[in-house]
Design a protein around this motif. Structure first.
Motif, PDB file in Angstrom:
ATOM      1  N   PHE A  17      54.236  12.478  29.982  1.00  0.00           N
ATOM      2  CA  PHE A  17      54.460  12.387  28.543  1.00  0.00           C
ATOM      3  C   PHE A  17      53.746  13.519  27.814  1.00  0.00           C
ATOM      4  CE2 PHE A  17      53.728  10.768  24.264  1.00  0.00           C
ATOM      5  CZ  PHE A  17      54.950  10.189  23.946  1.00  0.00           C
ATOM      6  N   SER A  18      52.645  13.985  28.359  1.00  0.00           N
ATOM      7  CA  SER A  18      51.810  14.991  27.711  1.00  0.00           C
ATOM      8  C   SER A  18      52.263  16.423  27.978  1.00  0.00           C
ATOM      9  CB  SER A  18      50.358  14.837  28.166  1.00  0.00           C
ATOM     10  OG  SER A  18      50.263  14.936  29.582  1.00  0.00           O
ATOM     11  N   GLU A  19      53.319  16.622  28.766  1.00  0.00           N
ATOM     12  CA  GLU A  19      53.777  17.972  29.073  1.00  0.00           C
ATOM     13  C   GLU A  19      54.697  18.502  27.974  1.00  0.00           C
ATOM     14  OE1 GLU A  19      55.355  18.627  32.960  1.00  0.00           O
ATOM     15  OE2 GLU A  19      53.877  17.324  33.931  1.00  0.00           O
ATOM     16  N   GLU A  86      53.898  -0.745  19.921  1.00  0.00           N
ATOM     17  CA  GLU A  86      55.096  -1.454  20.372  1.00  0.00           C
ATOM     18  C   GLU A  86      56.278  -0.517  20.612  1.00  0.00           C
ATOM     19  OE1 GLU A  86      54.880  -1.886  15.808  1.00  0.00           O
ATOM     20  OE2 GLU A  86      53.509  -1.890  17.542  1.00  0.00           O
ATOM     21  N   ASP A  87      56.178   0.748  20.151  1.00  0.00           N
ATOM     22  CA  ASP A  87      57.277   1.702  20.311  1.00  0.00           C
ATOM     23  C   ASP A  87      56.996   2.765  21.358  1.00  0.00           C
ATOM     24  OD1 ASP A  87      58.906   0.538  18.335  1.00  0.00           O
ATOM     25  OD2 ASP A  87      57.869   1.627  16.740  1.00  0.00           O
ATOM     26  N   ILE A  88      55.809   2.769  21.937  1.00  0.00           N
ATOM     27  CA  ILE A  88      55.454   3.840  22.857  1.00  0.00           C
ATOM     28  C   ILE A  88      56.266   3.777  24.148  1.00  0.00           C
ATOM     29  CG2 ILE A  88      53.549   2.645  24.016  1.00  0.00           C
ATOM     30  CD1 ILE A  88      53.478   6.331  22.941  1.00  0.00           C
ATOM     31  N   LEU A  89      56.555   2.555  24.620  1.00  0.00           N
ATOM     32  CA  LEU A  89      57.343   2.388  25.837  1.00  0.00           C
ATOM     33  C   LEU A  89      58.805   2.143  25.482  1.00  0.00           C
ATOM     34  CD1 LEU A  89      54.961   0.060  27.892  1.00  0.00           C
ATOM     35  CD2 LEU A  89      55.275   2.535  28.174  1.00  0.00           C
ATOM     36  N   GLN A 112      65.231   9.677  25.411  1.00  0.00           N
ATOM     37  CA  GLN A 112      64.020   9.773  26.230  1.00  0.00           C
ATOM     38  C   GLN A 112      63.520   8.373  26.521  1.00  0.00           C
ATOM     39  OE1 GLN A 112      60.784  12.639  25.408  1.00  0.00           O
ATOM     40  NE2 GLN A 112      59.386  10.895  25.376  1.00  0.00           N
ATOM     41  N   ASN A 113      63.295   8.085  27.784  1.00  0.00           N
ATOM     42  CA  ASN A 113      62.719   6.803  28.180  1.00  0.00           C
ATOM     43  C   ASN A 113      61.282   7.038  28.617  1.00  0.00           C
ATOM     44  OD1 ASN A 113      62.987   3.949  28.677  1.00  0.00           O
ATOM     45  ND2 ASN A 113      62.810   4.437  30.839  1.00  0.00           N
ATOM     46  N   THR A 114      60.356   6.287  28.056  1.00  0.00           N
ATOM     47  CA  THR A 114      58.935   6.418  28.388  1.00  0.00           C
ATOM     48  C   THR A 114      58.489   5.168  29.129  1.00  0.00           C
ATOM     49  OG1 THR A 114      58.567   7.772  26.406  1.00  0.00           O
ATOM     50  CG2 THR A 114      56.622   6.805  27.463  1.00  0.00           C
ATOM     51  N   GLU A 115      57.779   5.370  30.230  1.00  0.00           N
ATOM     52  CA  GLU A 115      57.316   4.260  31.051  1.00  0.00           C
ATOM     53  C   GLU A 115      56.038   4.652  31.770  1.00  0.00           C
ATOM     54  OE1 GLU A 115      60.537   3.581  33.719  1.00  0.00           O
ATOM     55  OE2 GLU A 115      60.212   5.432  34.849  1.00  0.00           O
ATOM     56  N   TYR A 116      55.419   3.691  32.435  1.00  0.00           N
ATOM     57  CA  TYR A 116      54.235   3.996  33.239  1.00  0.00           C
ATOM     58  C   TYR A 116      54.653   4.612  34.566  1.00  0.00           C
ATOM     59  CZ  TYR A 116      51.058   1.682  29.991  1.00  0.00           C
ATOM     60  OH  TYR A 116      50.316   1.352  28.881  1.00  0.00           O
ATOM     61  N   ASP A 117      53.706   5.264  35.205  1.00  0.00           N
ATOM     62  CA  ASP A 117      54.020   6.046  36.398  1.00  0.00           C
ATOM     63  C   ASP A 117      53.942   5.276  37.704  1.00  0.00           C
ATOM     64  OD1 ASP A 117      51.297   5.718  36.601  1.00  0.00           O
ATOM     65  OD2 ASP A 117      50.799   7.853  36.535  1.00  0.00           O
ATOM     66  N   ARG A 129      45.470  -0.995  23.987  1.00  0.00           N
ATOM     67  CA  ARG A 129      46.112   0.285  23.718  1.00  0.00           C
ATOM     68  C   ARG A 129      46.812   0.812  24.962  1.00  0.00           C
ATOM     69  NH1 ARG A 129      47.121   2.281  18.919  1.00  0.00           N
ATOM     70  NH2 ARG A 129      46.574   4.402  19.536  1.00  0.00           N
ATOM     71  N   PRO A 130      47.957   1.476  24.803  1.00  0.00           N
ATOM     72  CA  PRO A 130      48.648   2.045  25.963  1.00  0.00           C
ATOM     73  C   PRO A 130      47.777   3.068  26.685  1.00  0.00           C
ATOM     74  CG  PRO A 130      50.086   2.013  24.041  1.00  0.00           C
ATOM     75  CD  PRO A 130      48.709   1.665  23.552  1.00  0.00           C
ATOM     76  N   ARG A 131      47.964   3.155  27.984  1.00  0.00           N
ATOM     77  CA  ARG A 131      47.261   4.148  28.799  1.00  0.00           C
ATOM     78  C   ARG A 131      48.073   5.438  28.766  1.00  0.00           C
ATOM     79  NH1 ARG A 131      44.347   1.833  32.977  1.00  0.00           N
ATOM     80  NH2 ARG A 131      43.928   3.981  33.601  1.00  0.00           N
ATOM     81  N   TYR A 132      47.808   6.277  27.777  1.00  0.00           N
ATOM     82  CA  TYR A 132      48.623   7.460  27.565  1.00  0.00           C
ATOM     83  C   TYR A 132      48.637   8.395  28.776  1.00  0.00           C
ATOM     84  CZ  TYR A 132      48.075   5.965  22.692  1.00  0.00           C
ATOM     85  OH  TYR A 132      48.052   5.242  21.530  1.00  0.00           O
ATOM     86  N   GLU A 133      47.522   8.470  29.477  1.00  0.00           N
ATOM     87  CA  GLU A 133      47.434   9.396  30.611  1.00  0.00           C
ATOM     88  C   GLU A 133      48.315   8.968  31.786  1.00  0.00           C
ATOM     89  OE1 GLU A 133      44.440   6.222  31.488  1.00  0.00           O
ATOM     90  OE2 GLU A 133      45.157   7.301  29.711  1.00  0.00           O
ATOM     91  N   ARG A 134      48.822   7.739  31.746  1.00  0.00           N
ATOM     92  CA  ARG A 134      49.670   7.240  32.831  1.00  0.00           C
ATOM     93  C   ARG A 134      51.145   7.190  32.442  1.00  0.00           C
ATOM     94  NH1 ARG A 134      46.765   4.859  36.910  1.00  0.00           N
ATOM     95  NH2 ARG A 134      48.702   5.324  38.037  1.00  0.00           N
TER      96      ARG A 134
END
Length: 212
Positions: A17-19, A86-89, A112-117, A129-134
């Motif tokens: 997500f951070s790229e 609530e909108d991050i994923l 764009q679909n955002t999910e955990y790795d 809070r969401p784990r942004y780094e994952r």
């Protein structure tokens, strides 16, 4: 007048997500233009909430010679702290717009679909809070293109923009009930009446899309 020949992503469809988003735009200038063309990349967290949109980057391209031209766009990722938890994923969109003299003549939208790795966090998202780094993102391979008739320069005639969009690597299917990015929502007309805008959905060809 600008005829877009291709939009090719040089960054992977699936990435952190951070790229940054990286892509190459190739277009043909059919006649001399007096001013620069402005390009923007916008992240849409929710199509119903304009205040959540994030402009990731913009650039001016010019002077533009007649003929085939191309440039590379390198845009920063969205700031996750500006996205409601609530909108991050789930489903969001990125939209590339092209404008001339403050008139938008094209926009290309990608789901764009955002999910955990990892599967465990996908099935049981961590509390708080969401784990942004994952987080990872997947960009859909079929864009939605909306084009607009605009007034170019006094010495050019108004004509529709023609677009060929190269699709990316396949991405997982998204929620079919979600609004299609780039669809002509009222706030996307840039001040033009709806009668002047028209859109085209992707063809069934998975490799490319041509809009005449």
């Amino acid at each position: 007048m600008i005829v877009i020949r291709s939009i090719d992503f040089t960054s992977p469809a699936r990435a952190r997500f951070s790229e940054n988003y990286k892509f190459k735009i190739t277009f043909e200038c059919m006649s001399p233009l007096e001013d620069d063309v402005e390009w923007k990349l916008i992240f849409v967290a929710s199509p119903d909430h304009l205040e959540l949109d994030q402009e990731l980057d913009d650039c001016l391209v010019g002077p533009i010679p007649v003929g085939i031209n191309s440039f590379e766009f390198d845009a920063s990722p969205p700031d996750p702290t500006r996205i409601p938890d609530e909108d991050i994923l789930g489903v969001a969109a990125i939209i590339l717009t092209g404008s001339y003299r403050d008139q938008e003549f094209v926009r290309v939208g990608y789901y764009q679909n955002t999910e955990y790795d990892n599967e465990e966090m996908k099935e049981n998202p961590p509390p708080g809070r969401p784990r942004y780094e994952r987080l990872v993102r997947d960009l859909a391979d079929k864009p939605r293109v909306t084009r607009f008739n605009i007034r170019w320069d006094a010495n050019t005639t108004n004509a529709p923009t023609t677009i060929v969009v190269q699709n990316q690597q396949p991405a997982p299917p998204f929620n079919n009930n979600a609004p299609l990015p780039g669809a002509p929502l009222p706030r996307e007309y840039s001040g033009q009446p709806p009668s002047m805008a028209y859109s085209s959905a992707p063809t069934t060809n998975s490799n490319s899309m041509t809009i005449g």
